[in-house]
Enzyme design. Structure first.
Site, PDB file in Angstrom:
ATOM      1  N   HIS A  80     -12.558   8.579  20.889  1.00 35.98           N
ATOM      2  CA  HIS A  80     -11.560   7.961  20.013  1.00 35.98           C
ATOM      3  C   HIS A  80     -12.057   7.979  18.563  1.00 35.98           C
ATOM      4  O   HIS A  80     -11.355   8.419  17.656  1.00 35.98           O
ATOM      5  CB  HIS A  80     -11.259   6.532  20.458  1.00 35.98           C
ATOM      6  CG  HIS A  80     -10.455   5.752  19.464  1.00 35.98           C
ATOM      7  ND1 HIS A  80      -9.124   6.002  19.225  1.00 35.98           N
ATOM      8  CD2 HIS A  80     -10.806   4.747  18.612  1.00 35.98           C
ATOM      9  CE1 HIS A  80      -8.684   5.178  18.284  1.00 35.98           C
ATOM     10  NE2 HIS A  80      -9.691   4.410  17.893  1.00 35.98           N
ATOM     11  N   ASP A 109      -1.429  29.857  -5.021  1.00 32.88           N
ATOM     12  CA  ASP A 109      -2.118  29.617  -3.757  1.00 32.88           C
ATOM     13  C   ASP A 109      -3.458  28.987  -4.101  1.00 32.88           C
ATOM     14  O   ASP A 109      -3.731  28.709  -5.268  1.00 32.88           O
ATOM     15  CB  ASP A 109      -2.314  30.928  -2.972  1.00 32.88           C
ATOM     16  CG  ASP A 109      -2.403  30.669  -1.462  1.00 32.88           C
ATOM     17  OD1 ASP A 109      -3.036  29.660  -1.079  1.00 32.88           O
ATOM     18  OD2 ASP A 109      -1.848  31.448  -0.682  1.00 32.88           O
ATOM     19  N   TRP A 144     -19.499   7.461  18.120  1.00 33.87           N
ATOM     20  CA  TRP A 144     -19.283   8.471  17.074  1.00 33.87           C
ATOM     21  C   TRP A 144     -20.459   8.576  16.118  1.00 33.87           C
ATOM     22  O   TRP A 144     -20.588   9.556  15.405  1.00 33.87           O
ATOM     23  CB  TRP A 144     -17.979   8.205  16.301  1.00 33.87           C
ATOM     24  CG  TRP A 144     -18.096   7.326  15.098  1.00 33.87           C
ATOM     25  CD1 TRP A 144     -18.151   5.963  15.079  1.00 33.87           C
ATOM     26  CD2 TRP A 144     -18.170   7.734  13.729  1.00 33.87           C
ATOM     27  NE1 TRP A 144     -18.256   5.503  13.795  1.00 33.87           N
ATOM     28  CE2 TRP A 144     -18.263   6.567  12.946  1.00 33.87           C
ATOM     29  CE3 TRP A 144     -18.159   8.969  13.083  1.00 33.87           C
ATOM     30  CZ2 TRP A 144     -18.356   6.588  11.547  1.00 33.87           C
ATOM     31  CZ3 TRP A 144     -18.258   8.987  11.685  1.00 33.87           C
ATOM     32  CH2 TRP A 144     -18.356   7.807  10.945  1.00 33.87           C
ATOM     33  N   SER A 174     -16.102  24.067   8.694  1.00 31.42           N
ATOM     34  CA  SER A 174     -14.733  24.080   8.191  1.00 31.42           C
ATOM     35  C   SER A 174     -14.599  23.213   6.945  1.00 31.42           C
ATOM     36  O   SER A 174     -14.005  23.611   5.944  1.00 31.42           O
ATOM     37  CB  SER A 174     -13.798  23.587   9.294  1.00 31.42           C
ATOM     38  OG  SER A 174     -12.563  23.212   8.778  1.00 31.42           O
ATOM     39  N   SER A 175     -15.207  22.031   6.976  1.00 31.17           N
ATOM     40  CA  SER A 175     -15.051  21.102   5.858  1.00 31.17           C
ATOM     41  C   SER A 175     -15.750  21.602   4.611  1.00 31.17           C
ATOM     42  O   SER A 175     -15.237  21.455   3.499  1.00 31.17           O
ATOM     43  CB  SER A 175     -15.606  19.724   6.235  1.00 31.17           C
ATOM     44  OG  SER A 175     -14.905  19.216   7.329  1.00 31.17           O
ATOM     45  N   HIS A 258     -21.468   7.361   4.732  1.00 34.86           N
ATOM     46  CA  HIS A 258     -20.737   6.537   3.782  1.00 34.86           C
ATOM     47  C   HIS A 258     -19.895   7.344   2.805  1.00 34.86           C
ATOM     48  O   HIS A 258     -18.723   7.025   2.615  1.00 34.86           O
ATOM     49  CB  HIS A 258     -21.579   5.476   3.088  1.00 34.86           C
ATOM     50  CG  HIS A 258     -20.677   4.384   2.628  1.00 34.86           C
ATOM     51  ND1 HIS A 258     -20.262   3.380   3.461  1.00 34.86           N
ATOM     52  CD2 HIS A 258     -19.981   4.237   1.493  1.00 34.86           C
ATOM     53  CE1 HIS A 258     -19.367   2.646   2.826  1.00 34.86           C
ATOM     54  NE2 HIS A 258     -19.181   3.139   1.629  1.00 34.86           N
ATOM     55  N   GLU A 260     -18.568   9.893   3.588  1.00 33.76           N
ATOM     56  CA  GLU A 260     -17.463  10.247   4.472  1.00 33.76           C
ATOM     57  C   GLU A 260     -16.346   9.207   4.418  1.00 33.76           C
ATOM     58  O   GLU A 260     -15.160   9.546   4.447  1.00 33.76           O
ATOM     59  CB  GLU A 260     -17.984  10.395   5.914  1.00 33.76           C
ATOM     60  CG  GLU A 260     -16.924  10.512   6.997  1.00 33.76           C
ATOM     61  CD  GLU A 260     -16.216  11.861   7.008  1.00 33.76           C
ATOM     62  OE1 GLU A 260     -16.731  12.802   6.366  1.00 33.76           O
ATOM     63  OE2 GLU A 260     -15.167  11.966   7.649  1.00 33.76           O
ATOM     64  N   TYR A 262     -15.471   7.577   1.895  1.00 29.10           N
ATOM     65  CA  TYR A 262     -14.679   7.834   0.692  1.00 29.10           C
ATOM     66  C   TYR A 262     -13.962   9.171   0.775  1.00 29.10           C
ATOM     67  O   TYR A 262     -12.900   9.345   0.164  1.00 29.10           O
ATOM     68  CB  TYR A 262     -15.573   7.715  -0.551  1.00 29.10           C
ATOM     69  CG  TYR A 262     -16.071   6.298  -0.676  1.00 29.10           C
ATOM     70  CD1 TYR A 262     -15.170   5.270  -0.937  1.00 29.10           C
ATOM     71  CD2 TYR A 262     -17.386   5.970  -0.433  1.00 29.10           C
ATOM     72  CE1 TYR A 262     -15.583   3.962  -0.982  1.00 29.10           C
ATOM     73  CE2 TYR A 262     -17.809   4.649  -0.475  1.00 29.10           C
ATOM     74  CZ  TYR A 262     -16.904   3.653  -0.745  1.00 29.10           C
ATOM     75  OH  TYR A 262     -17.310   2.351  -0.771  1.00 29.10           O
ATOM     76  N   SER A 273      -1.302   6.741  -5.554  1.00 28.26           N
ATOM     77  CA  SER A 273      -1.311   6.756  -7.021  1.00 28.26           C
ATOM     78  C   SER A 273      -0.236   7.676  -7.572  1.00 28.26           C
ATOM     79  O   SER A 273       0.114   7.590  -8.753  1.00 28.26           O
ATOM     80  CB  SER A 273      -2.673   7.208  -7.557  1.00 28.26           C
ATOM     81  OG  SER A 273      -3.685   6.336  -7.118  1.00 28.26           O
ATOM     82  N   HIS A 307     -26.251  -0.036   3.906  1.00 29.57           N
ATOM     83  CA  HIS A 307     -25.559  -1.267   4.305  1.00 29.57           C
ATOM     84  C   HIS A 307     -25.019  -1.132   5.731  1.00 29.57           C
ATOM     85  O   HIS A 307     -24.567  -2.110   6.302  1.00 29.57           O
ATOM     86  CB  HIS A 307     -24.469  -1.677   3.297  1.00 29.57           C
ATOM     87  CG  HIS A 307     -23.275  -0.787   3.263  1.00 29.57           C
ATOM     88  ND1 HIS A 307     -22.596  -0.500   2.113  1.00 29.57           N
ATOM     89  CD2 HIS A 307     -22.624  -0.107   4.218  1.00 29.57           C
ATOM     90  CE1 HIS A 307     -21.593   0.293   2.365  1.00 29.57           C
ATOM     91  NE2 HIS A 307     -21.591   0.556   3.639  1.00 29.57           N
ATOM     92  N   HIS A 308     -25.076   0.067   6.276  1.00 27.59           N
ATOM     93  CA  HIS A 308     -24.759   0.222   7.704  1.00 27.59           C
ATOM     94  C   HIS A 308     -25.980  -0.087   8.564  1.00 27.59           C
ATOM     95  O   HIS A 308     -25.918  -0.010   9.781  1.00 27.59           O
ATOM     96  CB  HIS A 308     -24.303   1.651   8.002  1.00 27.59           C
ATOM     97  CG  HIS A 308     -23.036   2.028   7.290  1.00 27.59           C
ATOM     98  ND1 HIS A 308     -21.794   1.825   7.835  1.00 27.59           N
ATOM     99  CD2 HIS A 308     -22.822   2.582   6.080  1.00 27.59           C
ATOM    100  CE1 HIS A 308     -20.872   2.246   6.989  1.00 27.59           C
ATOM    101  NE2 HIS A 308     -21.470   2.715   5.911  1.00 27.59           N
ATOM    102  N   THR A 333     -13.085  -0.300  -6.835  1.00 23.19           N
ATOM    103  CA  THR A 333     -12.021  -0.337  -5.833  1.00 23.19           C
ATOM    104  C   THR A 333     -11.002  -1.399  -6.199  1.00 23.19           C
ATOM    105  O   THR A 333      -9.788  -1.174  -6.129  1.00 23.19           O
ATOM    106  CB  THR A 333     -12.615  -0.617  -4.437  1.00 23.19           C
ATOM    107  OG1 THR A 333     -13.766   0.213  -4.270  1.00 23.19           O
ATOM    108  CG2 THR A 333     -11.626  -0.310  -3.349  1.00 23.19           C
ATOM    109  N   LYS A 336      -8.728  -0.313  -9.002  1.00 29.34           N
ATOM    110  CA  LYS A 336      -7.613   0.530  -8.569  1.00 29.34           C
ATOM    111  C   LYS A 336      -6.443  -0.319  -8.084  1.00 29.34           C
ATOM    112  O   LYS A 336      -5.291  -0.070  -8.424  1.00 29.34           O
ATOM    113  CB  LYS A 336      -8.070   1.465  -7.438  1.00 29.34           C
ATOM    114  CG  LYS A 336      -8.818   2.670  -7.950  1.00 29.34           C
ATOM    115  CD  LYS A 336      -9.069   3.655  -6.821  1.00 29.34           C
ATOM    116  CE  LYS A 336      -9.645   4.939  -7.385  1.00 29.34           C
ATOM    117  NZ  LYS A 336      -8.747   6.074  -7.279  1.00 29.34           N
ATOM    118  N   ARG A 455     -19.113  -4.735  19.715  1.00 32.73           N
ATOM    119  CA  ARG A 455     -18.258  -3.560  19.862  1.00 32.73           C
ATOM    120  C   ARG A 455     -18.876  -2.624  20.893  1.00 32.73           C
ATOM    121  O   ARG A 455     -20.007  -2.796  21.306  1.00 32.73           O
ATOM    122  CB  ARG A 455     -18.080  -2.858  18.510  1.00 32.73           C
ATOM    123  CG  ARG A 455     -19.326  -2.184  17.995  1.00 32.73           C
ATOM    124  CD  ARG A 455     -19.189  -1.792  16.539  1.00 32.73           C
ATOM    125  NE  ARG A 455     -18.470  -0.544  16.380  1.00 32.73           N
ATOM    126  CZ  ARG A 455     -18.603   0.250  15.315  1.00 32.73           C
ATOM    127  NH1 ARG A 455     -19.451  -0.081  14.348  1.00 32.73           N
ATOM    128  NH2 ARG A 455     -17.935   1.361  15.200  1.00 32.73           N
TER     129      ARG A 455
END
Lengths: 615, 376, 199
Positions: A80, A109, A144, A174-175, A258, A260, A262, A273, A307-308, A333, A336, A455
């Protein structure tokens, strides 16, 4: 690799229409078709990941349940998370990058159309490979984040982790290519007058995201390579008996992980926006500030990873450093959020479905952002970390932020893609069922977590007193499932019989609304000249641009032709990695040989040969 | 339709009740009912930040609601004034959150340092070692060992030294404070010390507190609980003494757990020997059980599975998952993997770890359970 | 008015910055590669001196030998510059000579690496022996793989040149291959300093 062939001057050609049929989609290099394929594929995986979530929610409906086995449960929550991050949220954003960015900057293109097709096919094959694990009963089962050393062969001997480590490696390729493509496109293919500080915010956020992609993905790639070497060739990177450090995995994972976050959320910020000004009939308030805030988030996003890891024992000095950086990142943040609200202030707000989802994002992302401030406080995080409180937090960010933003983009740009509006009536159903279902699912999780439910647990004891909250979550989860089906129905129905939309159905300010809906395959007959941030809102400029963009060209612009080689190379890359699973060192070389063949054929292919043959 | 309404009504009532019953008794693993200095520091910080963030949320939502109502599009409305920004506002809403962040960060960093300082002079050190899927506790001062239920004295500094024997676990007793990961101990080159994680706390009240593994550690991660028994110095000393010299000879199989205390202290000679317990004792000590399990004062000295000394005293078995009753012991011994997938203990019909199935008869299993339950 | 707003840029060479897109894209990719090697090198540094059992790096590294192979790779970069110059001038002879030299030097470097790997292996350092074995082989192995791909790429260009299909108009091909080659070279300098020289 012969690189000059793509840029070689090609002869002008007579009019030729857009081909149709399956083969034309397989060999397409048109960014718009690739964008559509990205979107449909990500919706498919959204359904897969959603189904996994619903099975999880059924299992957790009551304490000490055994609806599914612990082993299956572990596979479900791992897949998941992996699916929603890598196969849904990221590619759904990439779908919009693909479709919208070239139109917003006035390009025909992306910079590398065939590379773009390659990115898509690798994503598709990588996603299918990852999910093929279900059919051999060995889906990834170590979450994950795949913390070492649980992922070592000693503790995870099966194929499960093999699928995970190889599947993610494939997707990373790919990314990175996507990032390279969009950075080049945005720097190099802007229409005349489209200065950086005139670019629509969505393009800006794509730009920042692309930099994060090319810098963050290599880090996880190395971590995955190290894990693969540990698993397949008995290396010692995470082997404590040889002095290896499992915490190194956590560092590498979150140095990627992290940014990631963002990578996922900035595109959604970009979407709203653009949406909020369009439906407030006011320019984005504090445009440069919103741009710089996005860039700043991208930069600071690199300095907050630990912080993780507050519970992993880094010591008070490191903890304090990451407390400080994490709290600092909350400021841009917040800025915004305030700017979006100031954009609406004094405007003429039209509550279309696209706008509703954008407003929903502002309201709900704030909740996730603020609970994020709670666990930015390291001591508080010692309680909340790895509990359902954190599950609530990041779903408010990922669903409340990212998914709502993507839905907003769907309703906003759908008329451009299809030439038809999506049904606003079904849209209202979709919006409200999402809003209610979402909050019903995830708000109670704050309480489950506060009352000590960790969790990634297959079940919980009735004594914990969290049954009621879990039941609410399960009911909400099914509402979310229904809302997704409504969305799907709306997409299908509206694509066939939606009300026709003109070139600028919303009266929006940016360049993509200057061309017909759906656009020609070459987008712009000739390139318009842009003179402001809101070209479509200044009558003189709009008229000048539309005279160009809506005109029938005397001769169609030259576009690169279809190519079969991206899908060949993509299948080769996937096969090479998949064959590593055999554990025999020379077997992947077969895949590599096939890939190399594809690369050479690609390199020596003339993208404009389709024009020469007709001469 | 009516039943739907009834159902909804029930839910609303339940919701209201639930939100009012944040009481401790209903939530043994609550993180908002601190019972130690460590937990209190965290909780105060949490409450502090909670009000700040709630305040911000209310401001944002109220402002948003006002905007949405006040500035909704009206028919025949002219194009709104095209405003591009306002430097003063931008500075304002950058500085204001920055100040709030500073207000949160200062107590946070103070707490980061204060909670990570131990009291090496007075603290009782307890080694916590996570295993798939149970907890081992060692008292290095006395050399005593127990599993899944650790005792500590109240109002005395305790330092948990946390590590793992296999994969990463996380040691979490919410009422006593935050969690720390149990990392496997890396082998270090000569001259370098191994690294451990620590939790330092002083429990402020007696009681039995629930804990659970909080880092995903494999198949039965969700079934890896434990208990912390906080008791007075005297009770703690008595428990330690008992653990050091446990009653190992079998005696009356107690039927009533409330008499457990007295039964344990009764002299061995006067106790009647229960034949079932005696039979269980013989089976246990002559089978492969002793290769993995230890019972102090016997030939069972295995160290790779939970120490079973004074097992009968524990409130739960299978790492906090089942209540400690003879019936549950029977269930566990018969088929451990049914209770806990991935458990390494062999069952009656299924092998486990490197061990073949035990092939014990039903009666033998009952005897072993009775014997283990008698260890109190 | 319409004509004024439209800019006739049907030319496929049009870019907003004037930079060639391939070159720009390749620089971007090199940026990505920096992070890739940066992470591998960091891992090596983190695990430096952490191995429990030997052989340790001080016992088996042969610095004079690696200095020679480093010199070989450095010289190949020089040859790469001359090769590009040859192609830009349209001299098939110079192109083929210097491309050939780059290929030979690159292959020589790979030869040194193969020798070094087999030598270390016989000294008892396997991938699975200790942290040094894992982090050293994976780091230098991935660098070697990059060199190998570079050699294949350059060989392709050499063949094109030999068949007269590398005119000055395709000098960009060689320039980008050169970018890659110089990058791989620089990475090796960093590895040489951090892995071999600073023990």
């Amino acid at each position: 690799m012969s690189v000059a062939t793509d840029t070689a001057a090609a002869p002008h050609t007579a009019h030729h229409g857009e081909p149709t049929g399956l083969w034309s989609w397989i060999t397409t290099v048109d960014h718009k078709r690739i964008g559509v394929m990205y979107f449909l594929t990500s919706v498919f995986f959204l359904l897969v990941g959603g189904l996994e979530a619903l099975l999880i929610r059924i299992q957790l409906f009551k304490p000490e349940n055994d609806f599914i086995s612990a082993e299956l449960y572990n596979q479900l929550f791992t897949m998941h998370g992996t699916t929603m991050i890598f196969l849904v949220a990221m590619p759904m954003a990439v779908a919009f990058f693909n479709y919208v960015v070239p139109l917003q900057i006035g390009a025909r293109d992306v910079a590398f159309p065939r590379l773009n097709a390659l990115s898509y096919w690798i994503y598709l094959f990588g996603g299918l490979y990852l999910n093929a694990s279900w059919f051999v009963g060995a889906a990834p089962n170590t979450s994950w984040v795949g913390y070492a050393n649980l992922t070592s062969t000693q503790f995870s001997p099966g194929l499960n982790v093999d699928f995970w480590v190889l599947g993610l490696s494939i997707l990373g390729v790919s990314s990175i290519m996507g990032g390279v493509n969009f950075i080049t496109t945005i720097i190099n293919l802007r229409a005349p007058g489209m200065k950086l500080m005139r670019m629509p915010l969505f393009t800006w956020m794509t730009f920042v995201t692309s930099f994060l992609l090319i810098t963050a993905l290599p880090v996880i790639a190395v971590a995955l390579i190290m894990l693969a070497f540990d698993r397949f060739f008995s290396a010692n990177f995470f082997n404590v008996a040889a002095g290896g450090d499992p915490v190194l995995w956590q560092h590498l994972f979150w140095i990627f992980g992290h940014p990631e976050v963002y990578i996922l959320v900035l595109p959604a910020f970009g979407v709203i926006s653009d949406v909020i000004p369009a439906f407030s009939r006011k320019p984005l308030f504090g445009y440069p500030v919103v741009v710089y805030a996005g860039v700043l988030i991208g930069f600071i996003g690199w300095g907050v990873w630990s912080h993780h890891m507050f519970t992993s024992g880094l010591g008070p000095i490191a903890d304090s450093f990451f407390v400080a950086t994490t709290m600092i990142i909350a400021i841009p943040t917040g800025v915004k959020i305030f700017n979006w609200m100031a954009t609406m202030w004094g405007g003429a707000i039209r509550f279309t479905t696209a706008m509703n989802f954008a407003i929903g994002l502002v309201a709900l992302f704030t909740v996730g952002g603020l609970s994020g401030v709670m666990h930015a406080s390291a001591p508080v995080d010692l309680q909340q970390h790895d509990s359902y409180f954190v599950v609530a937090h990041f779903h408010y960010v990922i669903v409340g932020g990212i998914l709502l933003g993507m839905f907003s983009g769907l309703y906003y740009w759908f008329p451009k893609v299809t030439g038809r509006y999506m049904s606003e009536k079904l849209g209202a159903w979709h919006f409200w069922s999402t809003l209610i279902g979402f909050n019903l699912t995830f708000f109670p999780m704050h309480f489950s977590g506060m009352f000590g439910m960790p969790r990634r647990t297959w079940t919980y004891q009735s004594e914990l007193g969290v049954e009621f909250y879990n039941q609410l979550s399960t009911i909400g989860g099914f509402m979310l499932g229904v809302s997704t089906l409504i969305m799907l129905y709306n997409v299908i129905k509206s694509a066939r019989s939606g009300a026709p939309a003109g070139s600028n159905p919303w009266g929006a300010p940016t360049l993509e609304w200057s061309i017909p809906s759906p656009p020609h395959h070459y987008n712009f007959p000739s390139l318009p000249e842009v003179r402001s941030r809101e070209p479509m809102w200044h009558d003189a400029e709009r008229e000048a641009i539309e005279a160009v963009t809506l005109a029938e060209p005397e001769s169609e612009p030259v576009m690169p032709g279809p190519s079969f080689w991206p899908i060949v190379v993509a299948s080769g890359v996937t096969a090479t990695w998949a064959l590593v699973m055999t554990g025999v060192w020379w077997v992947p070389l077969i895949g590599l040989a096939y890939t190399t063949f594809g690369v050479f054929m690609w390199a020596f292919e003339d993208p404009f040969k389709h024009l020469k043959s007709s001469h | 339709m009516k039943s739907l309404r009834t159902l909804l009504g029930t839910w609303v009532v339940a919701l209201l009740t639930a939100s009012c019953t944040f009481d401790r008794e209903a939530h043994p693993q609550s993180s908002i009912h601190p019972t130690s200095d460590f937990a209190s520091v965290i909780h105060e910080l949490y409450v502090d930040i909670f009000w700040w963030t709630l305040g911000i949320l209310v401001v944002v939502w109220v402002a948003l609601a006002y905007i949405l109502v006040r500035f909704r599009a009206r028919p025949d409305q002219p194009v709104p004034k095209q405003v591009h920004g306002h430097m003063g506002l931008e500075i304002g809403w950058t500085v204001a959150p920055a100040l709030i962040v500073v207000a949160i960060a200062i107590p946070t960093i103070q707490a980061v340092f204060s909670t990570q300082q131990g009291d090496p002079e007075n603290a009782l050190v307890v080694d916590v070692i996570g295993h798939q899927y149970w907890w081992e506790f060692r008292y290095p001062d006395s050399g005593l060992v127990t599993a899944n239920e650790v005792h500590i004295p109240v109002n005395r500094p305790v330092s948990f030294r946390i590590s793992s024997a296999d994969v990463i676990h996380s040691f979490w007793v919410p009422m006593l404070g935050g969690k720390r990961d149990a990392n496997p101990v890396r082998l270090r080159p000569e001259g370098e010390d191994p690294e451990y994680n620590w939790i330092h706390l002083t429990a402020s009240e007696a009681g039995t507190f629930w804990g659970q593994c909080a880092e995903f550690c494999g198949a039965s991660h969700s079934l890896m609980g434990f208990r912390v028994v906080v008791e007075s110095d005297q009770e703690f000393a008595a428990w330690q003494a008992e653990l050091a010299e446990p009653v190992t000879a079998p005696m009356t199989a107690p039927v009533d757990t409330t008499e457990a205390g007295e039964a344990a202290q009764a002299p061995v000679q006067t106790a009647q020997i229960d034949p079932l317990v005696e039979q269980g004792r013989e089976i246990f000590h002559s089978q492969t059980c002793v290769a993995c399990h230890a019972i102090a004062g016997t030939n069972a000295q295995g160290e790779i599975a939970p120490n079973l000394t004074l097992l009968g005293q524990r409130s739960s078995i299978a790492a906090g998952w089942l209540e400690n009753t003879p019936e549950n012991l029977v269930q566990w011994i018969t088929a451990p993997q049914d209770v806990k997938p991935g458990a390494l203990m062999p069952g009656v019909n299924v092998p486990g770890g490197n061990w073949p199935a035990t092939n014990l008869s039903e009666e033998q299993v009952r005897a072993v359970a009775a014997y283990l339950f008698s260890l109190r | 008015m319409a004509e004024a707003a439209a800019v006739a840029h049907d030319d496929h060479h049009y870019t907003s910055t004037g930079l060639n897109s391939w070159k720009l894209g390749f620089w971007t990719l090199i940026g990505s590669e920096c992070l890739f090697f940066g992470t591998l090198i960091s891992t090596y540094m983190v695990y430096k001196g952490q191995s429990i059992v030997g052989p340790f790096s001080g016992e088996i590294f042969d610095i004079p030998l690696t200095t020679v192979s480093t010199f070989v790779l450095l010289m190949s970069s020089l040859a790469m510059v001359l090769a590009l110059d040859g192609v830009q001038r349209g001299s098939r002879k110079l192109s083929m000579i210097w491309l050939g030299v780059v290929i030979l030097l690159g292959a020589t470097f790979l030869g040194f690496q193969v020798y070094e790997f087999s030598h270390f292996y016989h000294e008892g350092l396997g991938l699975d022996t200790n942290l040094l074995g894992s982090s050293f082989y994976v780091l230098t192995g991935f660098h070697g793989t990059h060199v190998f791909f570079g050699v294949v790429w350059l060989t392709t260009l050499w063949v094109m040149s030999a068949r007269g299909k590398l005119p000055p108009s395709k000098a960009l091909n060689v320039e980008i291959a050169g970018l890659y080659w110089h990058f791989v070279d620089i990475v090796w300098i960093v590895i040489f300093v951090l892995v071999y020289l600073i023990q």
